[in-house]
Design a protein around this motif. Sequence first.
Motif, PDB file in Angstrom:
ATOM      1  N   TRP A  31       0.825  -1.208   0.000  1.00 20.89           N
ATOM      2  CA  TRP A  31       0.000   0.000   0.000  1.00 20.89           C
ATOM      3  C   TRP A  31       0.859   1.257   0.000  1.00 20.89           C
ATOM      4  CZ3 TRP A  31      -4.800   1.047  -1.229  1.00 20.89           C
ATOM      5  CH2 TRP A  31      -5.717   0.006  -1.278  1.00 20.89           C
ATOM      6  N   GLU A  32       1.953   1.247   0.729  1.00 20.12           N
ATOM      7  CA  GLU A  32       2.853   2.401   0.729  1.00 20.12           C
ATOM      8  C   GLU A  32       3.417   2.640  -0.671  1.00 20.12           C
ATOM      9  OE1 GLU A  32       5.870   2.326   3.780  1.00 20.12           O
ATOM     10  OE2 GLU A  32       4.415   1.623   5.258  1.00 20.12           O
ATOM     11  N   GLU A  33       3.777   1.569  -1.344  1.00 17.67           N
ATOM     12  CA  GLU A  33       4.288   1.691  -2.717  1.00 17.67           C
ATOM     13  C   GLU A  33       3.188   2.197  -3.650  1.00 17.67           C
ATOM     14  OE1 GLU A  33       6.990   1.713  -5.795  1.00 17.67           O
ATOM     15  OE2 GLU A  33       7.399   1.435  -3.666  1.00 17.67           O
ATOM     16  N   PHE A  34       1.978   1.675  -3.488  1.00 23.03           N
ATOM     17  CA  PHE A  34       0.848   2.109  -4.303  1.00 23.03           C
ATOM     18  C   PHE A  34       0.612   3.608  -4.143  1.00 23.03           C
ATOM     19  CE2 PHE A  34      -3.744   2.935  -4.652  1.00 23.03           C
ATOM     20  CZ  PHE A  34      -3.964   2.550  -5.963  1.00 23.03           C
ATOM     21  N   VAL A  35       0.562   4.058  -2.902  1.00 19.69           N
ATOM     22  CA  VAL A  35       0.325   5.487  -2.629  1.00 19.69           C
ATOM     23  C   VAL A  35       1.462   6.336  -3.191  1.00 19.69           C
ATOM     24  CG1 VAL A  35       0.137   7.214  -0.785  1.00 19.69           C
ATOM     25  CG2 VAL A  35      -1.151   5.072  -0.633  1.00 19.69           C
ATOM     26  N   SER A  36       2.697   5.858  -3.083  1.00 18.58           N
ATOM     27  CA  SER A  36       3.817   6.650  -3.598  1.00 18.58           C
ATOM     28  C   SER A  36       3.765   6.771  -5.121  1.00 18.58           C
ATOM     29  CB  SER A  36       5.156   6.047  -3.164  1.00 18.58           C
ATOM     30  OG  SER A  36       5.473   4.901  -3.912  1.00 18.58           O
ATOM     31  N   ARG A  37       3.185   5.786  -5.789  1.00 19.64           N
ATOM     32  CA  ARG A  37       3.109   5.835  -7.256  1.00 19.64           C
ATOM     33  C   ARG A  37       1.887   6.561  -7.788  1.00 19.64           C
ATOM     34  NH1 ARG A  37       5.186   0.207  -9.869  1.00 19.64           N
ATOM     35  NH2 ARG A  37       6.783  -0.309  -8.325  1.00 19.64           N
ATOM     36  N   VAL A  38       0.751   6.397  -7.127  1.00 20.47           N
ATOM     37  CA  VAL A  38      -0.480   6.975  -7.685  1.00 20.47           C
ATOM     38  C   VAL A  38      -0.962   8.209  -6.934  1.00 20.47           C
ATOM     39  CG1 VAL A  38      -1.221   4.754  -8.611  1.00 20.47           C
ATOM     40  CG2 VAL A  38      -2.074   5.506  -6.394  1.00 20.47           C
ATOM     41  N   GLY A  39      -0.292   8.570  -5.853  1.00 25.30           N
ATOM     42  CA  GLY A  39      -0.726   9.719  -5.064  1.00 25.30           C
ATOM     43  C   GLY A  39      -0.794  11.006  -5.864  1.00 25.30           C
ATOM     44  N   ARG A  40       0.249  11.285  -6.614  1.00 23.32           N
ATOM     45  CA  ARG A  40       0.266  12.523  -7.411  1.00 23.32           C
ATOM     46  C   ARG A  40      -0.809  12.513  -8.508  1.00 23.32           C
ATOM     47  NH1 ARG A  40       2.497  17.212  -8.420  1.00 23.32           N
ATOM     48  NH2 ARG A  40       3.149  17.804 -10.530  1.00 23.32           N
ATOM     49  N   PRO A  41      -0.911  11.447  -9.321  1.00 24.21           N
ATOM     50  CA  PRO A  41      -1.983  11.445 -10.323  1.00 24.21           C
ATOM     51  C   PRO A  41      -3.382  11.571  -9.717  1.00 24.21           C
ATOM     52  CG  PRO A  41      -0.378   9.758 -10.853  1.00 24.21           C
ATOM     53  CD  PRO A  41      -0.014  10.300  -9.501  1.00 24.21           C
ATOM     54  N   VAL A  67     -10.697  10.054   0.948  1.00 16.32           N
ATOM     55  CA  VAL A  67     -11.921   9.325   0.604  1.00 16.32           C
ATOM     56  C   VAL A  67     -11.633   8.308  -0.498  1.00 16.32           C
ATOM     57  CG1 VAL A  67     -14.210   9.558  -0.452  1.00 16.32           C
ATOM     58  CG2 VAL A  67     -13.514  11.123   1.367  1.00 16.32           C
ATOM     59  N   ILE A  68     -10.841   8.701  -1.486  1.00 16.28           N
ATOM     60  CA  ILE A  68     -10.486   7.782  -2.569  1.00 16.28           C
ATOM     61  C   ILE A  68      -9.762   6.561  -2.006  1.00 16.28           C
ATOM     62  CG2 ILE A  68      -9.019   7.470  -4.622  1.00 16.28           C
ATOM     63  CD1 ILE A  68     -11.519   9.165  -5.169  1.00 16.28           C
ATOM     64  N   TYR A  69      -8.754   6.781  -1.174  1.00 16.38           N
ATOM     65  CA  TYR A  69      -8.009   5.655  -0.598  1.00 16.38           C
ATOM     66  C   TYR A  69      -8.904   4.773   0.269  1.00 16.38           C
ATOM     67  CZ  TYR A  69      -3.664   7.698  -2.268  1.00 16.38           C
ATOM     68  OH  TYR A  69      -2.663   8.207  -3.043  1.00 16.38           O
ATOM     69  N   LEU A  70      -9.789   5.379   1.043  1.00 18.06           N
ATOM     70  CA  LEU A  70     -10.708   4.583   1.868  1.00 18.06           C
ATOM     71  C   LEU A  70     -11.615   3.724   1.007  1.00 18.06           C
ATOM     72  CD1 LEU A  70     -11.690   7.086   4.705  1.00 18.06           C
ATOM     73  CD2 LEU A  70     -10.389   4.959   4.934  1.00 18.06           C
ATOM     74  N   LYS A  71     -12.123   4.292  -0.079  1.00 22.25           N
ATOM     75  CA  LYS A  71     -12.990   3.527  -0.985  1.00 22.25           C
ATOM     76  C   LYS A  71     -12.231   2.366  -1.607  1.00 22.25           C
ATOM     77  CE  LYS A  71     -16.864   5.752  -0.757  1.00 22.25           C
ATOM     78  NZ  LYS A  71     -18.074   5.102  -0.259  1.00 22.25           N
ATOM     79  N   ILE A  91      -4.560   0.682 -15.573  1.00 24.63           N
ATOM     80  CA  ILE A  91      -3.666   0.947 -14.446  1.00 24.63           C
ATOM     81  C   ILE A  91      -2.463   1.720 -14.969  1.00 24.63           C
ATOM     82  CG2 ILE A  91      -2.161  -0.077 -12.701  1.00 24.63           C
ATOM     83  CD1 ILE A  91      -4.155  -2.354 -12.509  1.00 24.63           C
ATOM     84  N   LEU A  92      -2.180   2.815 -14.307  1.00 23.71           N
ATOM     85  CA  LEU A  92      -1.056   3.655 -14.711  1.00 23.71           C
ATOM     86  C   LEU A  92       0.229   2.852 -14.747  1.00 23.71           C
ATOM     87  CD1 LEU A  92      -1.776   6.665 -12.363  1.00 23.71           C
ATOM     88  CD2 LEU A  92      -2.360   6.491 -14.776  1.00 23.71           C
ATOM     89  N   ASP A  93       1.062   3.121 -15.704  1.00 21.10           N
ATOM     90  CA  ASP A  93       2.377   2.490 -15.745  1.00 21.10           C
ATOM     91  C   ASP A  93       3.401   3.579 -15.452  1.00 21.10           C
ATOM     92  OD1 ASP A  93       4.388   0.691 -15.967  1.00 21.10           O
ATOM     93  OD2 ASP A  93       4.348   0.579 -18.149  1.00 21.10           O
TER      94      ASP A  93
END
Length: 94
Positions: A31-41, A67-71, A91-93
């Motif tokens: 999840w930390e990796e996911f947030v670091s990659r998609v947080g900005r977009p 809210v997005i992350y919670l969903k 899914i973003l690459d």
Amino acid sequence: MSSTPRPTRYSSLSLKDVVCLCAGPRDDAAWEEFVSRVGRPISLVIMRTASLWGKPSRALVEDLIQVIYLKLWEGGSRLLRDFAVLRPEAILDI
């Protein structure tokens, strides 16, 4: 001699693989990796969309991001898992 498993290097995985890990059993590092990659977009899309109705405050944008992350996380990550299965090409690459 017992060998200890090598830790997963999430940064070397594709985003699709990270999403699949997030959609499985709880994996905080994934999840930390996911947030670091998609947080900005995610934040850019939220800011762009919210700006259609005026100048969004930073607090509003931060709340909407949460809210997005919670969903994505609720229900055993069902939405994330369904999205990864049904629309893997979306899914973003990053």
